[in-house]
Design an enzyme around this catalytic site. Structure first.
Site, mmCIF file in Angstrom:
data_model
loop_
_atom_site.group_PDB
_atom_site.id
_atom_site.type_symbol
_atom_site.label_atom_id
_atom_site.label_comp_id
_atom_site.label_asym_id
_atom_site.label_seq_id
_atom_site.Cartn_x
_atom_site.Cartn_y
_atom_site.Cartn_z
ATOM 1 N N TYR A 10 37.063 35.118 36.841
ATOM 2 C CA TYR A 10 37.682 34.068 36.999
ATOM 3 C C TYR A 10 39.273 34.080 36.503
ATOM 4 C CZ TYR A 10 37.218 33.277 32.011
ATOM 5 O OH TYR A 10 37.058 33.630 30.637
ATOM 6 N N GLY A 11 39.656 35.228 35.927
ATOM 7 C CA GLY A 11 41.059 35.388 35.252
ATOM 8 C C GLY A 11 41.616 36.796 35.569
ATOM 9 N N THR A 12 41.934 37.556 34.705
ATOM 10 C CA THR A 12 42.545 38.795 34.888
ATOM 11 C C THR A 12 42.055 40.045 35.483
ATOM 12 O OG1 THR A 12 42.535 39.600 32.717
ATOM 13 C CG2 THR A 12 44.115 38.229 32.652
ATOM 14 N N GLU A 80 36.912 42.122 26.606
ATOM 15 C CA GLU A 80 36.845 41.094 26.302
ATOM 16 C C GLU A 80 36.713 40.661 24.712
ATOM 17 O OE1 GLU A 80 38.409 39.767 28.541
ATOM 18 O OE2 GLU A 80 37.880 40.425 30.471
HETATM 19 N N1 PCA Z 1 39.211 38.247 32.200
HETATM 20 C C1 PCA Z 1 38.018 37.720 32.544
HETATM 21 C C2 PCA Z 1 37.563 36.795 31.576
HETATM 22 C C3 PCA Z 1 39.036 36.051 31.311
HETATM 23 C C4 PCA Z 1 39.937 37.483 31.667
HETATM 24 O O1 PCA Z 1 41.206 37.472 31.763
HETATM 25 C C5 PCA Z 1 38.087 37.340 33.830
HETATM 26 O O2 PCA Z 1 38.777 37.714 34.729
HETATM 27 O O3 PCA Z 1 36.777 36.565 34.124
#
Ligand code: PCA
Length: 140
Positions: A10-12, A80
């Site tokens: 959901y993120g980077t 993470e």
């Molecule tokens: N990376 C993981 C968790 C948050 C992040 O930045 C992701 O993209 O799901």
């Protein structure tokens, strides 16, 4: 496949975001949303996206469902900081792929609110913030 894990990012780790290269070797399955609402915020010194394990608060978060080879999981867990006391924790949650009628269980990385130093946003439904600084660019 037995040697792959479904991971909801959901993120980077999403396409076009700074940590996406960690997904090299994985296969995009679909765009997806969490079945349950969760708070998704941007926080910390480096404007990091955090999904907070507070089910029922926030939005049905949008992200990407990936099929990740088992052998890649340690590198994602390392990114993470799963090994640190205040790092992310990987948990299985139901997600609904676009166009699917039944949810699937996928891993997602959560960070507890008490481990987020400062929160810069309200609850988001789709991470599109571009302020994140990748570890290699932090100059420390
Ligand atoms: N990376 C993981 C968790 C948050 C992040 O930045 C992701 O993209 O799901």
């Amino acid at each position: 496949m037995a040697d792959t894990h479904l991971v909801f990012v959901y993120g980077t780790l999403k396409r076009s975001f700074p940590n996406h290269h960690y997904m090299t070797g994985a296969r995009l399955s679909a765009e997806a949303r969490t079945v349950d609402p969760y708070p998704l915020v941007v926080g910390g010194t480096w404007f990091t996206p955090y999904l907070i394990p507070e089910k029922g608060n926030g939005h049905h978060v949008k992200g990407e469902l990936w099929e990740v080879p088992e052998a890649m999981m340690p590198a994602l867990d390392e990114l993470e900081s799963v090994h640190l006391p205040n790092g992310y924790r990987r948990a299985l949650i139901p997600v609904l792929a676009a166009g699917a009628d039944a949810p699937v269980e996928a891993w997602a990385y959560f960070r507890k609110r008490e481990h987020i130093a400062i929160i810069h946003t309200g609850n988001l439904d789709d991470y599109q913030d571009r302020r994140y600084t990748a570890a290699a660019d932090r100059g420390i």
